[in-house]
Design an enzyme around this catalytic site. Structure first.
Site, PDB file in Angstrom:
ATOM      1  N   CYS A   1      37.294 -15.407  47.072  1.00  0.00           N
ATOM      2  CA  CYS A   1      36.324 -16.020  46.157  1.00  0.00           C
ATOM      3  C   CYS A   1      34.894 -15.983  46.688  1.00  0.00           C
ATOM      4  O   CYS A   1      33.957 -16.333  45.972  1.00  0.00           O
ATOM      5  CB  CYS A   1      36.735 -17.454  45.851  1.00  0.00           C
ATOM      6  SG  CYS A   1      38.390 -17.541  45.175  1.00  0.00           S
TER       7      CYS A   1
ATOM      8  N   HIS B   1      30.907 -20.773  42.806  1.00  0.00           N
ATOM      9  CA  HIS B   1      32.202 -20.182  42.468  1.00  0.00           C
ATOM     10  C   HIS B   1      32.947 -21.180  41.593  1.00  0.00           C
ATOM     11  O   HIS B   1      33.016 -22.372  41.914  1.00  0.00           O
ATOM     12  CB  HIS B   1      32.972 -19.883  43.758  1.00  0.00           C
ATOM     13  CG  HIS B   1      34.411 -19.624  43.530  1.00  0.00           C
ATOM     14  ND1 HIS B   1      34.870 -18.715  42.607  1.00  0.00           N
ATOM     15  CD2 HIS B   1      35.528 -20.193  44.084  1.00  0.00           C
ATOM     16  CE1 HIS B   1      36.182 -18.713  42.605  1.00  0.00           C
ATOM     17  NE2 HIS B   1      36.616 -19.597  43.488  1.00  0.00           N
TER      18      HIS B   1
ATOM     19  N   ASN C   1      39.649 -20.049  37.556  1.00  0.00           N
ATOM     20  CA  ASN C   1      39.133 -19.474  38.800  1.00  0.00           C
ATOM     21  C   ASN C   1      39.400 -17.966  38.793  1.00  0.00           C
ATOM     22  O   ASN C   1      40.537 -17.536  38.927  1.00  0.00           O
ATOM     23  CB  ASN C   1      39.841 -20.160  39.973  1.00  0.00           C
ATOM     24  CG  ASN C   1      39.428 -19.597  41.326  1.00  0.00           C
ATOM     25  OD1 ASN C   1      38.828 -18.533  41.406  1.00  0.00           O
ATOM     26  ND2 ASN C   1      39.771 -20.311  42.387  1.00  0.00           N
TER      27      ASN C   1
HETATM   28  N1  ACO Z   1      50.373 -30.780  36.386  1.00  0.00           N
HETATM   29  C1  ACO Z   1      50.806 -32.044  36.603  1.00  0.00           C
HETATM   30  N2  ACO Z   1      50.918 -32.581  37.817  1.00  0.00           N
HETATM   31  C2  ACO Z   1      50.556 -31.801  38.857  1.00  0.00           C
HETATM   32  C3  ACO Z   1      50.106 -30.496  38.716  1.00  0.00           C
HETATM   33  C4  ACO Z   1      50.026 -29.978  37.414  1.00  0.00           C
HETATM   34  N3  ACO Z   1      49.579 -28.736  37.160  1.00  0.00           N
HETATM   35  N4  ACO Z   1      49.823 -30.000  39.935  1.00  0.00           N
HETATM   36  C5  ACO Z   1      50.108 -30.944  40.829  1.00  0.00           C
HETATM   37  N5  ACO Z   1      50.557 -32.038  40.172  1.00  0.00           N
HETATM   38  C6  ACO Z   1      50.973 -33.306  40.750  1.00  0.00           C
HETATM   39  C7  ACO Z   1      51.440 -33.182  42.176  1.00  0.00           C
HETATM   40  O1  ACO Z   1      52.808 -32.828  42.224  1.00  0.00           O
HETATM   41  C8  ACO Z   1      51.187 -34.574  42.690  1.00  0.00           C
HETATM   42  O2  ACO Z   1      52.236 -35.408  42.252  1.00  0.00           O
HETATM   43  P1  ACO Z   1      52.788 -36.579  43.229  1.00  0.00           P
HETATM   44  O3  ACO Z   1      51.613 -37.492  43.439  1.00  0.00           O
HETATM   45  O4  ACO Z   1      53.885 -37.158  42.431  1.00  0.00           O
HETATM   46  O5  ACO Z   1      53.223 -35.880  44.480  1.00  0.00           O
HETATM   47  C9  ACO Z   1      49.918 -34.999  41.952  1.00  0.00           C
HETATM   48  O6  ACO Z   1      49.840 -34.163  40.786  1.00  0.00           O
HETATM   49  C10 ACO Z   1      48.666 -34.830  42.759  1.00  0.00           C
HETATM   50  O7  ACO Z   1      48.673 -33.503  43.304  1.00  0.00           O
HETATM   51  P2  ACO Z   1      47.503 -32.992  44.183  1.00  0.00           P
HETATM   52  O8  ACO Z   1      47.817 -31.624  44.709  1.00  0.00           O
HETATM   53  O9  ACO Z   1      47.182 -34.059  45.174  1.00  0.00           O
HETATM   54  O10 ACO Z   1      46.324 -32.904  43.086  1.00  0.00           O
HETATM   55  P3  ACO Z   1      44.806 -32.701  43.302  1.00  0.00           P
HETATM   56  O11 ACO Z   1      44.065 -33.798  42.671  1.00  0.00           O
HETATM   57  O12 ACO Z   1      44.466 -32.361  44.730  1.00  0.00           O
HETATM   58  O13 ACO Z   1      44.506 -31.399  42.435  1.00  0.00           O
HETATM   59  C11 ACO Z   1      44.125 -29.031  42.699  1.00  0.00           C
HETATM   60  C12 ACO Z   1      45.141 -30.167  42.773  1.00  0.00           C
HETATM   61  C13 ACO Z   1      43.617 -28.964  41.281  1.00  0.00           C
HETATM   62  C14 ACO Z   1      44.802 -27.735  43.095  1.00  0.00           C
HETATM   63  C15 ACO Z   1      42.936 -29.352  43.642  1.00  0.00           C
HETATM   64  O14 ACO Z   1      43.433 -29.732  44.889  1.00  0.00           O
HETATM   65  C16 ACO Z   1      42.000 -28.185  43.821  1.00  0.00           C
HETATM   66  O15 ACO Z   1      41.339 -27.748  42.893  1.00  0.00           O
HETATM   67  N6  ACO Z   1      41.864 -27.705  45.062  1.00  0.00           N
HETATM   68  C17 ACO Z   1      40.884 -26.635  45.354  1.00  0.00           C
HETATM   69  C18 ACO Z   1      41.361 -25.280  44.942  1.00  0.00           C
HETATM   70  C19 ACO Z   1      40.256 -24.292  45.139  1.00  0.00           C
HETATM   71  O16 ACO Z   1      39.093 -24.629  45.044  1.00  0.00           O
HETATM   72  N7  ACO Z   1      40.511 -23.051  45.452  1.00  0.00           N
HETATM   73  C20 ACO Z   1      39.342 -22.156  45.642  1.00  0.00           C
HETATM   74  C21 ACO Z   1      39.619 -21.002  46.318  1.00  0.00           C
HETATM   75  S1  ACO Z   1      40.731 -19.946  45.488  1.00  0.00           S
HETATM   76  C22 ACO Z   1      40.684 -18.460  46.367  1.00  0.00           C
HETATM   77  O17 ACO Z   1      39.959 -18.267  47.274  1.00  0.00           O
HETATM   78  C23 ACO Z   1      41.674 -17.407  45.995  1.00  0.00           C
END
Ligand code: ACO
Length: 401
Positions: free
Chosen positions: A177, A327, A357
């Site tokens: 990214c 990004h 993304n």
């Molecule tokens: N739908 C419903 N529930 C979900 C989903 C979903 N799609 N995904 C995860 N959950 C649940 C989890 O299981 C967890 O449940 P639990 O509390 O019962 O265990 C809860 O939601 C919270 O999960 P988290 O992973 O803690 O959620 P978070 O708020 O961190 O959001 C996300 C996840 C959206 C992936 C976030 O962490 C994020 O955007 N991270 C950054 C990603 C990024 O920027 N990548 C960039 C680079 S990509 C590249 O370089 C290729």
């Protein structure tokens, strides 16, 4: 001017020794700033001392003092649109969860006759058309992608499809990214230090091909797209890359991978070195695996620092930029960075809701939409930043047009 083998040959041979670009490798990153009659040498990274030397002071010939301006952009997305509701039919998720946690509502996915190469070519053609540059006047094509359709890279195929029979060089840059920011900086280095005139930077990724569609934590995030930017040599006064700041951290790379699957190659040899089983099984790549929380924390911590560092090198502050263009990974990351930099919401470019993304494509795709909609106008200053797998991250302070 680039010759047929892609390298600049100064008319006075001794000039070559004098025109080394001013590049500093810092402890924590790589930085470079050259333009608007300013040259910055970073000897010790973000926290290090900076020496400002004007071209006249340094005695560097005008040849290297030239700038590079951003004169054309284009983008292309696949036909298939996949909504959050569509995803809720295949994994346990909901439109509400995805849009609240990420800001994403739709994404485009390569299917049928679409290909990453075709998207890259379409985006490239639009950028060339906007810049009114003939494909044969390109000196270099940089294809920033982590998902080429050929393991050996895609840029030369794009070069061929564009009909560039006179373009000497095309190659790929792999930095997930952050790829587009790295490509832009590389283009500037080729122009300033290598004598290239027209460099096409393409950001194109098809991450949907590496998504585990049963993993709700990652499959909701990614989409496919291509974006392109034409970078052109110009006088120093018109320079469009005011400064930049680049980093990588292999230690953090474990938080976001799509690595080759362990094939237990060591079992091909016995303890005395004789061959047990040959040939080895074909290697393949794992799907994207991500520790979302760690990547989130990394982005919110490192991206503002990087932008602040780049702004400082450009002699600017966040309040003096026209646009913040990050990004497009997660709206919460974009909002957090904007808040930290005190950039008002109306100056933040975001099209994440429509595309998710798109990795190396996200910055040029968003830039292209903003330019074509009339938001970004010639002369506007943009703080752009990429971040992602590697880990890699970096910023560029650019001026459009
Ligand atoms: N739908 C419903 N529930 C979900 C989903 C979903 N799609 N995904 C995860 N959950 C649940 C989890 O299981 C967890 O449940 P639990 O509390 O019962 O265990 C809860 O939601 C919270 O999960 P988290 O992973 O803690 O959620 P978070 O708020 O961190 O959001 C996300 C996840 C959206 C992936 C976030 O962490 C994020 O955007 N991270 C950054 C990603 C990024 O920027 N990548 C960039 C680079 S990509 C590249 O370089 C290729």
């Amino acid at each position: 001017m680039a010759n047929t083998s892609g390298f600049f040959t100064p008319s006075v041979p001794s000039l070559r020794r004098k025109i080394q670009p001013t590049i500093g490798i810092s402890r924590s990153g790589f930085c470079f700033s050259e333009g608007s009659c300013r040259r910055v040498v970073c000897s010790s990274g973000i926290e290090g001392a900076q020496k400002h030397v004007s071209p006249s002071e340094s005695g560097v010939p005008k040849l290297v003092s030239k700038g590079c301006k951003l004169v054309g952009c284009g983008s292309a997305v696949p036909t298939l649109s996949v909504s959050n509701d569509d995803l809720a039919r295949i994994v346990d998720t909901s439109d509400e969860w995805i849009s609240v946690r990420t800001g994403i509502r739709n994404r485009r996915v390569i299917s049928g006759k679409d290909s990453l190469r075709n998207l890259a070519v379409e985006a490239a053609r639009k950028a060339l058309e906007m810049a009114d540059v003939d494909p044969n006047d390109l000196d270099l094509i940089l294809m920033c992608t982590s998902t080429p359709e050929d393991l050996f890279g895609g840029a030369p195929q794009v070069q061929r499809d564009l009909g560039c029979t006179k373009t000497p060089l095309a190659y790929d840059i792999t930095a997930a990214c952050s790829g587009f920011v790295l490509g832009l900086v590389s283009a500037a280095c080729h122009i300033r230090g290598g004598g290239f005139r027209n460099v096409l930077v393409i950001g194109a990724d098809g991450l949907s091909r590496f998504v585990d569609w049963s993993d709700r934590g990652t499959c909701i995030l990614f989409g496919d797209a291509a974006g392109a930017l034409l970078v052109q040599a110009c006088d120093a006064e018109e320079d469009g890359l005011l400064s930049f700041d680049l980093h990588s951290d292999g230690e953090g790379g474990r938080h976001l991978t799509a690595s080759i699957k362990d094939n237990k190659t060591d079992e091909l040899l016995s303890s005395n070195g004789s061959v047990l089983d040959f040939p080895p099984k074909r290697f393949s790549y794992s799907c994207i695996q991500m520790n979302g929380k760690e990547v989130f924390r990394f982005a919110v911590r490192c991206v503002p620092q990087s932008i602040e560092s780049a702004l400082e090198k450009a002699g600017l502050t966040a309040s003096s930029i026209d646009w913040l263009l990050l990004h497009q990974a997660n709206q919460r990351i974009i909002d957090a960075v904007a808040t930290r930099l005190e950039v008002p919401q109306e100056q933040v470019i975001s099209n994440l809701a429509n595309y998710g993304n798109t990795s190396a494509a996200s910055i040029p795709l968003a830039l292209d939409e903003a330019v074509r909609s009339g938001k970004v106008k010639p002369g506007h200053t943009i703080a752009a930043a990429g971040f992602g797998a590697g880990l890699t991250w970096g910023s560029a302070i650019i001026r459009w047009g």
